[in-house]
Design a protein around this motif. Structure first.
Motif, PDB file in Angstrom:
ATOM      1  N   ASP A 116    -122.789  -4.630 -28.615  1.00  0.00           N
ATOM      2  CA  ASP A 116    -121.637  -5.527 -28.668  1.00  0.00           C
ATOM      3  C   ASP A 116    -121.914  -6.827 -27.916  1.00  0.00           C
ATOM      4  OD1 ASP A 116    -120.580  -3.250 -29.816  1.00  0.00           O
ATOM      5  OD2 ASP A 116    -118.790  -3.205 -28.561  1.00  0.00           O
ATOM      6  N   ARG A 117    -122.587  -6.733 -26.775  1.00  0.00           N
ATOM      7  CA  ARG A 117    -122.833  -7.949 -25.975  1.00  0.00           C
ATOM      8  C   ARG A 117    -123.772  -8.916 -26.691  1.00  0.00           C
ATOM      9  NH1 ARG A 117    -127.588  -7.435 -22.647  1.00  0.00           N
ATOM     10  NH2 ARG A 117    -128.483  -5.377 -22.954  1.00  0.00           N
ATOM     11  N   VAL A 118    -124.660  -8.401 -27.534  1.00  0.00           N
ATOM     12  CA  VAL A 118    -125.549  -9.266 -28.305  1.00  0.00           C
ATOM     13  C   VAL A 118    -124.745 -10.014 -29.360  1.00  0.00           C
ATOM     14  CG1 VAL A 118    -127.512  -9.308 -29.894  1.00  0.00           C
ATOM     15  CG2 VAL A 118    -127.573  -7.837 -27.875  1.00  0.00           C
ATOM     16  N   VAL A 119    -123.851  -9.298 -30.038  1.00  0.00           N
ATOM     17  CA  VAL A 119    -122.993  -9.935 -31.040  1.00  0.00           C
ATOM     18  C   VAL A 119    -122.075 -10.951 -30.363  1.00  0.00           C
ATOM     19  CG1 VAL A 119    -121.302  -9.535 -32.876  1.00  0.00           C
ATOM     20  CG2 VAL A 119    -123.125  -7.870 -32.487  1.00  0.00           C
ATOM     21  N   ALA A 120    -121.619 -10.647 -29.152  1.00  0.00           N
ATOM     22  CA  ALA A 120    -120.778 -11.591 -28.408  1.00  0.00           C
ATOM     23  C   ALA A 120    -121.545 -12.872 -28.091  1.00  0.00           C
ATOM     24  CB  ALA A 120    -120.266 -10.939 -27.126  1.00  0.00           C
ATOM     25  N   LYS A 121    -122.825 -12.749 -27.752  1.00  0.00           N
ATOM     26  CA  LYS A 121    -123.636 -13.941 -27.480  1.00  0.00           C
ATOM     27  C   LYS A 121    -123.825 -14.769 -28.744  1.00  0.00           C
ATOM     28  CE  LYS A 121    -126.082 -12.245 -23.453  1.00  0.00           C
ATOM     29  NZ  LYS A 121    -127.370 -12.002 -22.814  1.00  0.00           N
ATOM     30  N   ILE A 122    -124.023 -14.095 -29.874  1.00  0.00           N
ATOM     31  CA  ILE A 122    -124.140 -14.810 -31.154  1.00  0.00           C
ATOM     32  C   ILE A 122    -122.842 -15.561 -31.433  1.00  0.00           C
ATOM     33  CG2 ILE A 122    -124.341 -14.522 -33.661  1.00  0.00           C
ATOM     34  CD1 ILE A 122    -126.165 -12.058 -33.038  1.00  0.00           C
ATOM     35  N   ALA A 123    -121.701 -14.904 -31.218  1.00  0.00           N
ATOM     36  CA  ALA A 123    -120.394 -15.523 -31.484  1.00  0.00           C
ATOM     37  C   ALA A 123    -120.143 -16.715 -30.558  1.00  0.00           C
ATOM     38  CB  ALA A 123    -119.282 -14.483 -31.336  1.00  0.00           C
ATOM     39  N   ALA A 124    -120.480 -16.573 -29.281  1.00  0.00           N
ATOM     40  CA  ALA A 124    -120.277 -17.681 -28.333  1.00  0.00           C
ATOM     41  C   ALA A 124    -121.151 -18.876 -28.700  1.00  0.00           C
ATOM     42  CB  ALA A 124    -120.564 -17.218 -26.906  1.00  0.00           C
ATOM     43  N   GLN A 125    -122.387 -18.612 -29.079  1.00  0.00           N
ATOM     44  CA  GLN A 125    -123.283 -19.697 -29.497  1.00  0.00           C
ATOM     45  C   GLN A 125    -122.747 -20.373 -30.760  1.00  0.00           C
ATOM     46  OE1 GLN A 125    -125.879 -21.195 -28.058  1.00  0.00           O
ATOM     47  NE2 GLN A 125    -126.018 -22.582 -29.797  1.00  0.00           N
ATOM     48  N   ALA A 126    -122.243 -19.594 -31.691  1.00  0.00           N
ATOM     49  CA  ALA A 126    -121.676 -20.158 -32.917  1.00  0.00           C
ATOM     50  C   ALA A 126    -120.470 -21.041 -32.598  1.00  0.00           C
ATOM     51  CB  ALA A 126    -121.288 -19.035 -33.878  1.00  0.00           C
ATOM     52  N   ALA A 127    -119.647 -20.612 -31.651  1.00  0.00           N
ATOM     53  CA  ALA A 127    -118.493 -21.428 -31.250  1.00  0.00           C
ATOM     54  C   ALA A 127    -118.963 -22.752 -30.633  1.00  0.00           C
ATOM     55  CB  ALA A 127    -117.627 -20.658 -30.253  1.00  0.00           C
ATOM     56  N   ARG A 128    -120.005 -22.693 -29.791  1.00  0.00           N
ATOM     57  CA  ARG A 128    -120.566 -23.938 -29.217  1.00  0.00           C
ATOM     58  C   ARG A 128    -121.055 -24.864 -30.325  1.00  0.00           C
ATOM     59  NH1 ARG A 128    -121.996 -20.474 -25.119  1.00  0.00           N
ATOM     60  NH2 ARG A 128    -123.972 -19.842 -26.048  1.00  0.00           N
ATOM     61  N   GLU A 129    -121.742 -24.285 -31.316  1.00  0.00           N
ATOM     62  CA  GLU A 129    -122.245 -25.092 -32.440  1.00  0.00           C
ATOM     63  C   GLU A 129    -121.096 -25.753 -33.192  1.00  0.00           C
ATOM     64  OE1 GLU A 129    -124.366 -22.238 -34.781  1.00  0.00           O
ATOM     65  OE2 GLU A 129    -125.995 -22.046 -33.325  1.00  0.00           O
ATOM     66  N   ALA A 130    -120.036 -25.009 -33.448  1.00  0.00           N
ATOM     67  CA  ALA A 130    -118.892 -25.548 -34.198  1.00  0.00           C
ATOM     68  C   ALA A 130    -118.215 -26.675 -33.431  1.00  0.00           C
ATOM     69  CB  ALA A 130    -117.888 -24.431 -34.500  1.00  0.00           C
ATOM     70  N   LEU A 131    -118.058 -26.509 -32.126  1.00  0.00           N
ATOM     71  CA  LEU A 131    -117.404 -27.543 -31.324  1.00  0.00           C
ATOM     72  C   LEU A 131    -118.288 -28.762 -31.144  1.00  0.00           C
ATOM     73  CD1 LEU A 131    -115.642 -25.324 -28.652  1.00  0.00           C
ATOM     74  CD2 LEU A 131    -114.611 -26.462 -30.643  1.00  0.00           C
ATOM     75  N   ALA A 132    -119.594 -28.571 -31.085  1.00  0.00           N
ATOM     76  CA  ALA A 132    -120.508 -29.707 -30.935  1.00  0.00           C
ATOM     77  C   ALA A 132    -120.519 -30.570 -32.186  1.00  0.00           C
ATOM     78  CB  ALA A 132    -121.918 -29.211 -30.634  1.00  0.00           C
ATOM     79  N   ALA A 133    -120.235 -29.966 -33.327  1.00  0.00           N
ATOM     80  CA  ALA A 133    -120.259 -30.691 -34.595  1.00  0.00           C
ATOM     81  C   ALA A 133    -118.979 -31.489 -34.829  1.00  0.00           C
ATOM     82  CB  ALA A 133    -120.479 -29.721 -35.752  1.00  0.00           C
ATOM     83  N   ARG A 134    -117.935 -31.242 -34.019  1.00  0.00           N
ATOM     84  CA  ARG A 134    -116.648 -31.917 -34.210  1.00  0.00           C
ATOM     85  C   ARG A 134    -116.351 -32.821 -33.018  1.00  0.00           C
ATOM     86  NH1 ARG A 134    -113.569 -30.262 -38.052  1.00  0.00           N
ATOM     87  NH2 ARG A 134    -111.695 -31.037 -37.059  1.00  0.00           N
ATOM     88  N   PRO A 135    -115.714 -33.964 -33.265  1.00  0.00           N
ATOM     89  CA  PRO A 135    -115.296 -34.784 -32.130  1.00  0.00           C
ATOM     90  C   PRO A 135    -114.220 -34.047 -31.336  1.00  0.00           C
ATOM     91  CG  PRO A 135    -114.456 -35.695 -34.187  1.00  0.00           C
ATOM     92  CD  PRO A 135    -115.356 -34.547 -34.545  1.00  0.00           C
ATOM     93  N   GLN A 136    -114.319 -34.068 -30.007  1.00  0.00           N
ATOM     94  CA  GLN A 136    -113.408 -33.314 -29.156  1.00  0.00           C
ATOM     95  C   GLN A 136    -112.129 -34.067 -28.823  1.00  0.00           C
ATOM     96  OE1 GLN A 136    -113.685 -30.144 -27.418  1.00  0.00           O
ATOM     97  NE2 GLN A 136    -115.017 -29.758 -29.123  1.00  0.00           N
ATOM     98  N   GLY A 137    -112.212 -35.321 -28.625  1.00  0.00           N
ATOM     99  CA  GLY A 137    -111.022 -36.050 -28.193  1.00  0.00           C
ATOM    100  C   GLY A 137    -111.202 -37.527 -28.444  1.00  0.00           C
ATOM    101  N   PRO A 138    -110.303 -38.344 -27.914  1.00  0.00           N
ATOM    102  CA  PRO A 138    -110.426 -39.783 -28.102  1.00  0.00           C
ATOM    103  C   PRO A 138    -111.683 -40.322 -27.434  1.00  0.00           C
ATOM    104  CG  PRO A 138    -108.544 -39.248 -26.676  1.00  0.00           C
ATOM    105  CD  PRO A 138    -109.145 -37.961 -27.129  1.00  0.00           C
ATOM    106  N   PRO A 139    -112.300 -41.360 -28.003  1.00  0.00           N
ATOM    107  CA  PRO A 139    -113.534 -41.906 -27.450  1.00  0.00           C
ATOM    108  C   PRO A 139    -113.413 -42.337 -26.002  1.00  0.00           C
ATOM    109  CG  PRO A 139    -113.062 -42.894 -29.593  1.00  0.00           C
ATOM    110  CD  PRO A 139    -111.888 -42.034 -29.216  1.00  0.00           C
ATOM    111  N   ALA A 140    -112.262 -42.831 -25.582  1.00  0.00           N
ATOM    112  CA  ALA A 140    -112.109 -43.286 -24.206  1.00  0.00           C
ATOM    113  C   ALA A 140    -112.245 -42.141 -23.215  1.00  0.00           C
ATOM    114  CB  ALA A 140    -110.740 -43.950 -24.022  1.00  0.00           C
ATOM    115  N   ALA A 141    -111.929 -40.923 -23.643  1.00  0.00           N
ATOM    116  CA  ALA A 141    -111.966 -39.780 -22.738  1.00  0.00           C
ATOM    117  C   ALA A 141    -113.351 -39.154 -22.663  1.00  0.00           C
ATOM    118  CB  ALA A 141    -110.971 -38.720 -23.210  1.00  0.00           C
ATOM    119  N   ALA A 142    -114.251 -39.572 -23.515  1.00  0.00           N
ATOM    120  CA  ALA A 142    -115.547 -38.898 -23.607  1.00  0.00           C
ATOM    121  C   ALA A 142    -116.336 -38.947 -22.309  1.00  0.00           C
ATOM    122  CB  ALA A 142    -116.375 -39.510 -24.735  1.00  0.00           C
ATOM    123  N   GLY A 143    -116.345 -40.041 -21.600  1.00  0.00           N
ATOM    124  CA  GLY A 143    -117.153 -40.123 -20.394  1.00  0.00           C
ATOM    125  C   GLY A 143    -116.337 -40.031 -19.121  1.00  0.00           C
ATOM    126  N   ALA A 144    -115.111 -39.546 -19.204  1.00  0.00           N
ATOM    127  CA  ALA A 144    -114.214 -39.595 -18.066  1.00  0.00           C
ATOM    128  C   ALA A 144    -114.469 -38.537 -17.015  1.00  0.00           C
ATOM    129  CB  ALA A 144    -112.765 -39.478 -18.558  1.00  0.00           C
TER     130      ALA A 144
END
Length: 132
Positions: free
Chosen positions: A23-51
């Motif tokens: 289960d912990r191996v599948v959990a690591k795969i899932a967490a990595q996949a979530a990181r990949e999905a979030l990295a591919a999408r803009p998180q917030g307004p550009p002004a907040a990016a370096g805040a």
């Protein structure tokens, strides 16, 4: 004189054994996949990016029964942003990667948003750190 040894008949693949993925191996795969999905999408307004500090890394818990994985992913996201779209992207990526890497079906991916990070809170936290 020795007699030649006969080789045993080959064992069919279904009778050779089983591959178990923890289960912990599948959990690591899932967490990595979530990181990949979030990295591919803009998180917030550009002004907040370096805040200040970025949201924390996703983590996942998984329950596996036979070849079915039930996944729960905990996220920290920037705010304001399209939370529903980010969660949908995480769900799609987690399902795809777990099916691809672990050969398990994923009927559900529950998302817990543990914390929302705004530009205001990041700036205040950065000021507090500088004052210490």
């Amino acid at each position: 004189m020795t007699t030649p040894r006969s080789t045993p008949p080959p064992v069919p693949p279904a009778e050779r054994g089983a591959t178990m993925i923890a289960d912990r191996v599948v959990a690591k795969i899932a967490a990595q996949a979530a990181r990949e999905a979030l990295a591919a999408r803009p998180q917030g307004p550009p002004a907040a990016a370096g805040a200040g500090a970025a949201p924390g890394a996703p983590h996942a818990t998984v329950t596996v029964h036979h070849d079915i994985a039930r996944v729960r992913v905990s996220l920290e996201l920037d705010y304001p942003s399209d939370l529903a779209a980010q969660c949908a992207a995480v769900r799609r990526q987690v399902v795809r990667r777990v099916e691809e890497c672990a050969a398990m079906s994923v009927p559900e991916v529950d998302i817990d948003i543990e914390h929302l990070h705004s530009a205001h809170t990041r700036t205040a936290a950065l000021r507090t750190r500088k004052l210490r």
